[in-house]
Write an enzyme that holds these catalytic residues in place. Structure first.
Site, PDB file in Angstrom:
ATOM      1  NE  ARG A 141       1.945   4.131   7.299  1.00 16.75           N
ATOM      2  CZ  ARG A 141       2.638   3.047   6.924  1.00 16.75           C
ATOM      3  NH1 ARG A 141       2.637   2.685   5.643  1.00 16.75           N
ATOM      4  NH2 ARG A 141       3.304   2.335   7.794  1.00 16.75           N
ATOM      5  NE  ARG A 142       2.451  11.775   0.052  1.00 18.99           N
ATOM      6  CZ  ARG A 142       3.067  12.751  -0.603  1.00 18.99           C
ATOM      7  NH1 ARG A 142       2.673  13.065  -1.838  1.00 18.99           N
ATOM      8  NH2 ARG A 142       4.070  13.408  -0.060  1.00 18.99           N
ATOM      9  CE1 TYR A 152       0.788  -6.455  -1.739  1.00 22.72           C
ATOM     10  CE2 TYR A 152       2.467  -7.389  -0.301  1.00 22.72           C
ATOM     11  CZ  TYR A 152       2.123  -6.575  -1.366  1.00 22.72           C
ATOM     12  OH  TYR A 152       3.089  -5.889  -2.051  1.00 22.72           O
ATOM     13  CB  VAL A 166       4.920   3.267  -1.924  1.00 28.90           C
ATOM     14  CG1 VAL A 166       4.657   4.759  -1.685  1.00 28.90           C
ATOM     15  CG2 VAL A 166       3.675   2.593  -2.481  1.00 28.90           C
ATOM     16  CG  PHE A 188       5.736 -14.559  -8.894  1.00 23.99           C
ATOM     17  CD1 PHE A 188       4.738 -13.592  -8.788  1.00 23.99           C
ATOM     18  CD2 PHE A 188       5.507 -15.809  -8.314  1.00 23.99           C
ATOM     19  CE1 PHE A 188       3.552 -13.876  -8.126  1.00 23.99           C
ATOM     20  CE2 PHE A 188       4.324 -16.092  -7.656  1.00 23.99           C
ATOM     21  CZ  PHE A 188       3.348 -15.117  -7.562  1.00 23.99           C
ATOM     22  CG  LEU A 240       0.516   6.878  -3.564  1.00 25.71           C
ATOM     23  CD1 LEU A 240       1.936   7.262  -3.945  1.00 25.71           C
ATOM     24  CD2 LEU A 240      -0.492   7.668  -4.386  1.00 25.71           C
ATOM     25  CB  VAL A 292       4.025  -4.024  -5.077  1.00 24.49           C
ATOM     26  CG1 VAL A 292       3.226  -3.031  -4.249  1.00 24.49           C
ATOM     27  CG2 VAL A 292       3.106  -4.841  -5.981  1.00 24.49           C
TER      28      VAL A 292
END
Length: 418
Positions: free
Chosen positions: A93-94, A126, A87, A418, A96, A85
């Site tokens: 901050r969009r 999270y 960005v 992982f 996504l 994961v």
């Protein structure tokens, strides 16, 4: 215009890997070599790889894969394992990540996965997606001369008729999966390992960004010849003044499925000539290691951190899958902003099994789905969560009763990253 997440094609996969390297601050100079791309592609389900592309460049990445999670009692549930994961800093901050996560969790729910899992690089990210820390990890550093272990004593494994043997990577690939299966049957929090895991763990097709030094491997065999333990460790080459050896052994993995194997392997690695310091690697927070030493203060905690995070997707299946040691009935009101796991559930448990069904009865406890993930494997106390304001108690004593339902005698533990 804000670009949307979408599946990644085989042709786009190298650029996706480049974006992963950028996100994890490894490199932004370009995609990895063709050989590495081919190896990774062979072990990746592109249907579960998402990317966001802007002006032809991948700027956000997300991947999931199938996993089995051991729950309390030894049963396994299907999990949606989230990884890769990122960005890119230019596109933060969009929303996504939120859109990629929403698509993946919805697909996981549709597939029938009971939970989603991940190892969080950063703690604050999270929880807003319904994940809660379900296991923790601890690493010790052992001052061997101070530990009180007698370097002149017998070989550690000989005390019970067992023996320790040095082996190589091929032996580990042959013996390791069976040992791991035995560990998974007894240890909540353990996740499945496929053939590719054992290959990478023994130096086969290791990605370019991961430096590789062959470790030492040793196995413990009991008196009847059964292989009950495996340890892998690396050692540095450090000599102090007057040519005194001051070498450190770092454990990179250990599986012990009997107490005898656990004792023998720890004593073995602490008795290797020239080793004056041992790093334990990431272990369960209640590992017996310090208490194996005549002087437990010789084991100093150097890492204490959250590890496996869980996000419950199917409350009835999750709660019915695990075992319980007491009899109790609880009504749980689970809040989930996405609606994936929201509802009020009647949980009826006993040592012989559990039933969890939707109900309209008044709730005993109200909690967010992230807190349910934190409680699921038995590592956290509902009483503590209530004191923190992260769980609402509607009937006096309900949190304490939930404590007897969820808590386990030994803490859950996930050995894997992982």
């Amino acid at each position: 215009m804000n670009p949307d997440p979408r599946p990644v094609s085989e042709a786009e996969f190298p650029d996706w890997l480049r974006a992963v390297g950028t996100g994890f601050l490894r490199s932004s100079s370009g995609p990895p070599p063709d050989e590495e791309v081919a190896v990774r592609l062979a072990h990746t389900d592109l249907a579960r790889v998402q990317g966001v592309f802007d002006a032809g460049r991948c700027v956000a990445t997300f991947r999931s894969f199938a996993q089995e999670l051991t729950v309390v009692g030894g049963a396994t549930v299907p999990a949606d394992a989230v990884t890769g994961v990122t960005v890119t800093p230019t596109h933060r901050r969009r929303g996504l990540l939120g859109r990629m996560m929403a698509g993946d969790l919805a697909a996981a729910k549709e597939r029938g996965d009971v939970v989603a899992s991940l190892i969080a690089a950063e703690y604050p990210i999270y929880r807003r997606y319904g994940f809660g820390p379900a296991t923790w990890t601890t690493e010790w550093e052992i001052d061997v001369p101070r530990s009180g272990l007698d370097p002149r004593g017998r070989v550690p494994s000989e005390e019970d008729g067992g023996r320790i043997e040095l082996v190589d990577g091929a032996d580990v690939r042959k013996l390791g999966p069976g040992l791991h299966g035995r560990l998974a049957a007894a240890q909540p929090g353990v996740v499945s390992r496929d053939e590719r895991w054992w290959q990478r763990g023994t130096g086969i097709d290791v990605p370019a960004h991961e430096s590789w030094t062959e470790p030492f491997y040793a196995v413990y065999r009991s008196a009847d010849g059964e292989t009950d333990g495996l340890i892998a460790y690396r050692a540095d080459d450090h000599w102090g003044d007057r040519k005194q050896p001051l070498n450190k052994a770092t454990v990179v993995g250990m599986i012990a499925v009997t107490p005898a194997a656990e004792r023998a392997l720890w004593r073995f690695v602490c008795s290797v000539d020239w080793i004056t310091t041992v790093r334990s690697g990431y272990r369960a927070p209640d590992d017996v290691l310090p208490l194996l030493l005549p002087d437990p203060r010789a084991a100093r905690v150097v890492t204490q951190a959250d590890w496996l995070w869980l996000r419950v997707l199917d409350v009835p299946r999750a709660l019915e899958a695990r075992a319980y040691t007491s009899e109790a009935t609880l009504v749980l009101d689970v809040r989930d902003a996405t609606g994936l796991a929201a509802g009020r559930f009647l949980l009826d448990v006993s040592p012989s099994g559990a039933s969890c069904v939707p109900t309209t009865r008044d709730a005993d406890l109200t909690l967010d789905v992230a807190e349910l993930g934190t409680l699921y494997l038995g590592d956290e106390s509902p009483v503590r969560l209530a004191a923190l304001g992260r769980l609402d108690e509607h009937r006096a004593g309900a949190a304490a009763r939930a404590d007897t339902v969820f808590r386990t005698p030994r803490r859950p533990w996930c050995p894997d990253m992982f």
